[in-house]
Design a protein around this motif. Structure first.
Motif, PDB file in Angstrom:
ATOM      1  N   ARG A  90     -10.345 -27.104 -53.162  1.00  0.00           N
ATOM      2  CA  ARG A  90      -9.284 -26.369 -52.491  1.00  0.00           C
ATOM      3  C   ARG A  90      -9.841 -25.587 -51.311  1.00  0.00           C
ATOM      4  NH1 ARG A  90      -7.076 -22.299 -56.046  1.00  0.00           N
ATOM      5  NH2 ARG A  90      -8.762 -22.681 -57.487  1.00  0.00           N
ATOM      6  N   ASP A  91      -8.962 -25.294 -50.352  1.00  0.00           N
ATOM      7  CA  ASP A  91      -9.365 -24.443 -49.225  1.00  0.00           C
ATOM      8  C   ASP A  91      -9.769 -23.079 -49.756  1.00  0.00           C
ATOM      9  OD1 ASP A  91      -8.857 -26.329 -47.429  1.00  0.00           O
ATOM     10  OD2 ASP A  91      -6.904 -25.565 -46.791  1.00  0.00           O
ATOM     11  N   ARG A  92     -10.814 -22.574 -49.180  1.00  0.00           N
ATOM     12  CA  ARG A  92     -11.210 -21.207 -49.526  1.00  0.00           C
ATOM     13  C   ARG A  92     -10.980 -20.341 -48.314  1.00  0.00           C
ATOM     14  NH1 ARG A  92     -14.952 -20.028 -53.675  1.00  0.00           N
ATOM     15  NH2 ARG A  92     -15.263 -21.803 -55.046  1.00  0.00           N
ATOM     16  N   ARG A  93     -10.284 -19.235 -48.504  1.00  0.00           N
ATOM     17  CA  ARG A  93     -10.198 -18.278 -47.408  1.00  0.00           C
ATOM     18  C   ARG A  93     -10.540 -16.906 -47.959  1.00  0.00           C
ATOM     19  NH1 ARG A  93      -4.545 -15.876 -46.854  1.00  0.00           N
ATOM     20  NH2 ARG A  93      -3.732 -16.318 -48.906  1.00  0.00           N
ATOM     21  N   GLU A  94     -11.059 -16.091 -47.066  1.00  0.00           N
ATOM     22  CA  GLU A  94     -11.483 -14.760 -47.517  1.00  0.00           C
ATOM     23  C   GLU A  94     -10.261 -13.912 -47.870  1.00  0.00           C
ATOM     24  OE1 GLU A  94     -14.440 -12.331 -45.208  1.00  0.00           O
ATOM     25  OE2 GLU A  94     -12.681 -11.040 -45.046  1.00  0.00           O
ATOM     26  N   VAL A  95     -10.276 -13.349 -49.054  1.00  0.00           N
ATOM     27  CA  VAL A  95      -9.196 -12.462 -49.475  1.00  0.00           C
ATOM     28  C   VAL A  95      -9.653 -11.006 -49.344  1.00  0.00           C
ATOM     29  CG1 VAL A  95      -7.809 -11.725 -51.460  1.00  0.00           C
ATOM     30  CG2 VAL A  95      -8.145 -14.160 -51.009  1.00  0.00           C
ATOM     31  N   LEU A  96     -10.904 -10.783 -49.722  1.00  0.00           N
ATOM     32  CA  LEU A  96     -11.389  -9.406 -49.801  1.00  0.00           C
ATOM     33  C   LEU A  96     -12.828  -9.337 -49.309  1.00  0.00           C
ATOM     34  CD1 LEU A  96     -10.993  -6.511 -51.161  1.00  0.00           C
ATOM     35  CD2 LEU A  96     -12.208  -7.511 -53.099  1.00  0.00           C
ATOM     36  N   ARG A  97     -13.130  -8.318 -48.528  1.00  0.00           N
ATOM     37  CA  ARG A  97     -14.526  -8.078 -48.162  1.00  0.00           C
ATOM     38  C   ARG A  97     -14.801  -6.578 -48.192  1.00  0.00           C
ATOM     39  NH1 ARG A  97     -16.588  -8.524 -42.667  1.00  0.00           N
ATOM     40  NH2 ARG A  97     -14.603  -9.535 -42.283  1.00  0.00           N
ATOM     41  N   LEU A  98     -15.821  -6.200 -48.908  1.00  0.00           N
ATOM     42  CA  LEU A  98     -16.241  -4.800 -48.965  1.00  0.00           C
ATOM     43  C   LEU A  98     -17.557  -4.673 -48.224  1.00  0.00           C
ATOM     44  CD1 LEU A  98     -15.747  -3.995 -52.781  1.00  0.00           C
ATOM     45  CD2 LEU A  98     -14.055  -3.959 -50.954  1.00  0.00           C
ATOM     46  N   GLU A  99     -17.651  -3.641 -47.391  1.00  0.00           N
ATOM     47  CA  GLU A  99     -18.897  -3.383 -46.668  1.00  0.00           C
ATOM     48  C   GLU A  99     -19.318  -1.941 -46.881  1.00  0.00           C
ATOM     49  OE1 GLU A  99     -18.273  -6.644 -43.065  1.00  0.00           O
ATOM     50  OE2 GLU A  99     -18.220  -4.501 -42.613  1.00  0.00           O
ATOM     51  N   GLY A 100     -20.410  -1.772 -47.607  1.00  0.00           N
ATOM     52  CA  GLY A 100     -20.974  -0.427 -47.805  1.00  0.00           C
ATOM     53  C   GLY A 100     -19.994   0.559 -48.414  1.00  0.00           C
ATOM     54  N   LEU A 101     -19.216   0.081 -49.364  1.00  0.00           N
ATOM     55  CA  LEU A 101     -18.161   0.928 -49.934  1.00  0.00           C
ATOM     56  C   LEU A 101     -18.749   2.025 -50.827  1.00  0.00           C
ATOM     57  CD1 LEU A 101     -14.940   0.447 -49.827  1.00  0.00           C
ATOM     58  CD2 LEU A 101     -15.239   0.211 -52.284  1.00  0.00           C
ATOM     59  N   ARG A 102     -18.390   3.252 -50.510  1.00  0.00           N
ATOM     60  CA  ARG A 102     -18.825   4.400 -51.320  1.00  0.00           C
ATOM     61  C   ARG A 102     -17.614   5.179 -51.796  1.00  0.00           C
ATOM     62  NH1 ARG A 102     -24.182   5.949 -50.689  1.00  0.00           N
ATOM     63  NH2 ARG A 102     -25.277   4.537 -49.288  1.00  0.00           N
ATOM     64  N   LYS A 103     -17.750   5.744 -52.987  1.00  0.00           N
ATOM     65  CA  LYS A 103     -16.677   6.594 -53.495  1.00  0.00           C
ATOM     66  C   LYS A 103     -17.265   7.798 -54.212  1.00  0.00           C
ATOM     67  CE  LYS A 103     -12.690   8.106 -54.708  1.00  0.00           C
ATOM     68  NZ  LYS A 103     -11.722   8.603 -53.700  1.00  0.00           N
ATOM     69  N   SER A 104     -16.860   8.980 -53.773  1.00  0.00           N
ATOM     70  CA  SER A 104     -17.243  10.218 -54.450  1.00  0.00           C
ATOM     71  C   SER A 104     -15.986  10.874 -55.005  1.00  0.00           C
ATOM     72  CB  SER A 104     -17.907  11.185 -53.472  1.00  0.00           C
ATOM     73  OG  SER A 104     -19.098  10.627 -52.963  1.00  0.00           O
ATOM     74  N   TYR A 105     -16.149  11.558 -56.105  1.00  0.00           N
ATOM     75  CA  TYR A 105     -15.073  12.379 -56.648  1.00  0.00           C
ATOM     76  C   TYR A 105     -15.406  13.847 -56.434  1.00  0.00           C
ATOM     77  CZ  TYR A 105     -13.183   8.274 -59.112  1.00  0.00           C
ATOM     78  OH  TYR A 105     -12.641   7.053 -59.428  1.00  0.00           O
ATOM     79  N   ASN A 106     -14.378  14.673 -56.416  1.00  0.00           N
ATOM     80  CA  ASN A 106     -14.527  16.144 -56.321  1.00  0.00           C
ATOM     81  C   ASN A 106     -15.333  16.565 -55.086  1.00  0.00           C
ATOM     82  OD1 ASN A 106     -13.288  16.217 -58.908  1.00  0.00           O
ATOM     83  ND2 ASN A 106     -15.287  15.865 -59.845  1.00  0.00           N
ATOM     84  N   ILE A 107     -14.988  15.955 -53.954  1.00  0.00           N
ATOM     85  CA  ILE A 107     -15.745  16.229 -52.731  1.00  0.00           C
ATOM     86  C   ILE A 107     -15.664  17.709 -52.352  1.00  0.00           C
ATOM     87  CG2 ILE A 107     -15.810  15.743 -50.239  1.00  0.00           C
ATOM     88  CD1 ILE A 107     -15.033  12.879 -50.975  1.00  0.00           C
ATOM     89  N   GLY A 108     -16.820  18.273 -52.021  1.00  0.00           N
ATOM     90  CA  GLY A 108     -16.890  19.670 -51.592  1.00  0.00           C
ATOM     91  C   GLY A 108     -16.914  20.656 -52.743  1.00  0.00           C
ATOM     92  N   GLN A 109     -16.833  20.148 -53.963  1.00  0.00           N
ATOM     93  CA  GLN A 109     -16.875  21.049 -55.120  1.00  0.00           C
ATOM     94  C   GLN A 109     -18.235  20.946 -55.813  1.00  0.00           C
ATOM     95  OE1 GLN A 109     -13.279  20.376 -57.553  1.00  0.00           O
ATOM     96  NE2 GLN A 109     -12.284  19.717 -55.668  1.00  0.00           N
ATOM     97  N   PRO A 110     -18.548  21.930 -56.658  1.00  0.00           N
ATOM     98  CA  PRO A 110     -19.863  21.901 -57.315  1.00  0.00           C
ATOM     99  C   PRO A 110     -20.071  20.645 -58.149  1.00  0.00           C
ATOM    100  CG  PRO A 110     -18.722  23.999 -57.721  1.00  0.00           C
ATOM    101  CD  PRO A 110     -17.755  23.122 -57.003  1.00  0.00           C
ATOM    102  N   ASN A 111     -18.974  20.080 -58.633  1.00  0.00           N
ATOM    103  CA  ASN A 111     -19.103  18.880 -59.482  1.00  0.00           C
ATOM    104  C   ASN A 111     -18.909  17.582 -58.686  1.00  0.00           C
ATOM    105  OD1 ASN A 111     -16.425  19.387 -59.025  1.00  0.00           O
ATOM    106  ND2 ASN A 111     -15.741  18.929 -61.103  1.00  0.00           N
ATOM    107  N   GLU A 112     -19.130  17.639 -57.372  1.00  0.00           N
ATOM    108  CA  GLU A 112     -19.040  16.420 -56.551  1.00  0.00           C
ATOM    109  C   GLU A 112     -19.981  15.358 -57.096  1.00  0.00           C
ATOM    110  OE1 GLU A 112     -19.163  16.953 -52.310  1.00  0.00           O
ATOM    111  OE2 GLU A 112     -19.986  14.959 -51.960  1.00  0.00           O
ATOM    112  N   VAL A 113     -19.492  14.137 -57.182  1.00  0.00           N
ATOM    113  CA  VAL A 113     -20.334  13.065 -57.720  1.00  0.00           C
ATOM    114  C   VAL A 113     -20.002  11.759 -56.997  1.00  0.00           C
ATOM    115  CG1 VAL A 113     -18.666  12.678 -59.607  1.00  0.00           C
ATOM    116  CG2 VAL A 113     -20.988  11.814 -59.837  1.00  0.00           C
TER     117      VAL A 113
END
Ligand SMILES: Nc1ncnc2c1ncn2[C@@H]1O[C@H](COP(=O)(O)OP(=O)(O)OP(=O)(O)O)[C@@H](O)[C@H]1O
Ligand SMILES: [Mg+2]
Length: 241
Positions: free
Chosen positions: A2-25
């Motif tokens: 079957r034809d393949r086409r790009e559906v999703l591409r992630l580049e250097g994806l980062r995720k932090s929770y609680n930004i700017g708080q003491p419990n930032e992670v």
């Protein structure tokens, strides 16, 4: 093939929770990943490694802290909420561990929900498609039942039909079988596999079950917020197609 086409591409994806708080992670530390329309991929990894966090970013339910996420070639970082919601509604289907069906609605009405949210009253073609999907998941006789009159496996099959009603390019499933017995879980995977082939809908499914992961064509392993392995094992299928 079957034809393949790009559906999703992630580049250097980062995720932090609680930004700017003491419990930032920081939970995702720069994830690069490509998924194409033929992919039937398992996302595996220890509890707390960031699988659900990654799925939530991919599903545009949450925004990454850094990096870029392309859905069908479109960069999404700079999009406003309205544009992201529209892109998500048109192109992504979700199945969760708990089906989140609406108790007051019948199976058919639940399947129609995503369309009704986006466009109001469904037209004839959409109704036919919803009935067809219920038949595809083996529930044509149960269209008028409410969720509490269905078994757990049947409810999850309704949730899969609901996820596919918009004909999404990408189906995301977060432990869709976590709640089911072994046989029912295998049946649900079989259904996902069938829709992947039938609709050319890329499937990315989080699972803790190595046997189910083995039935996928690709296994992406996340450890401590980084991709630790990405193996294709679809040789048999590629030969057959
Ligand atoms: N909203 C949040 N705020 C702060 N920390 C969070 C939040 N959501 C998740 N985390 C943390 O991020 C890390 C990754 O969580 P995530 O739910 O993505 O893991 P997972 O791989 O899906 O785990 P599991 O297999 O148990 O479902 C965990 O350490 C978790 O405690
Ligand atoms: Mg999770």
């Amino acid at each position: 093939m079957r034809d393949r086409r790009e559906v999703l591409r992630l580049e250097g994806l980062r995720k932090s929770y609680n930004i700017g708080q003491p419990n930032e992670v920081e939970v995702l530390h720069g994830v690069d990943l490509c998924v194409d329309s033929a992919d039937f991929a398992a996302l595996v990894g220890p509890s707390g490694s960031g699988k659900s966090t990654l799925l939530n970013q991919i599903g545009l339910l949450d925004s990454p802290t850094d990096g870029e996420l392309y859905l069908l070639g479109k960069p999404t970082r700079e999009m406003d909420d309205e544009a992201r919601t529209a892109l998500r509604g048109r192109n992504i289907g979700f199945v969760f561990q708990f089906h989140h069906l609406i108790g007051a609605f019948t199976a058919l009405e639940n399947v129609l929900m995503p369309v009704m949210v986006a466009r109001g009253k469904p037209d004839r073609e959409t109704l036919d498609r919803a009935r067809g999907l219920l038949a595809d998941v083996g529930l044509e006789k149960y269209a008028d039942r409410k969720p509490d009159q269905l078994s757990g496996g049947q409810q999850q099959r309704v949730a899969i039909a609901r996820a596919l009603i918009t004909r999404p390019a990408l189906l995301l499933a977060d432990e869709p079988t976590g709640n089911l017995d072994t046989k029912t879980a295998a049946d649900v995977f079989e259904l996902l596999r069938r829709f992947n082939a039938q609709f050319g809908c890329a499937v990315l499914v989080v699972t803790h079950d190595p046997r189910l992961a083995d039935t996928c064509d690709r296994t992406i392993t996340l450890v401590d917020g980084r991709i630790d392995g990405d193996e294709r094992h679809d040789a048999a299928r590629a030969d057959a197609s």
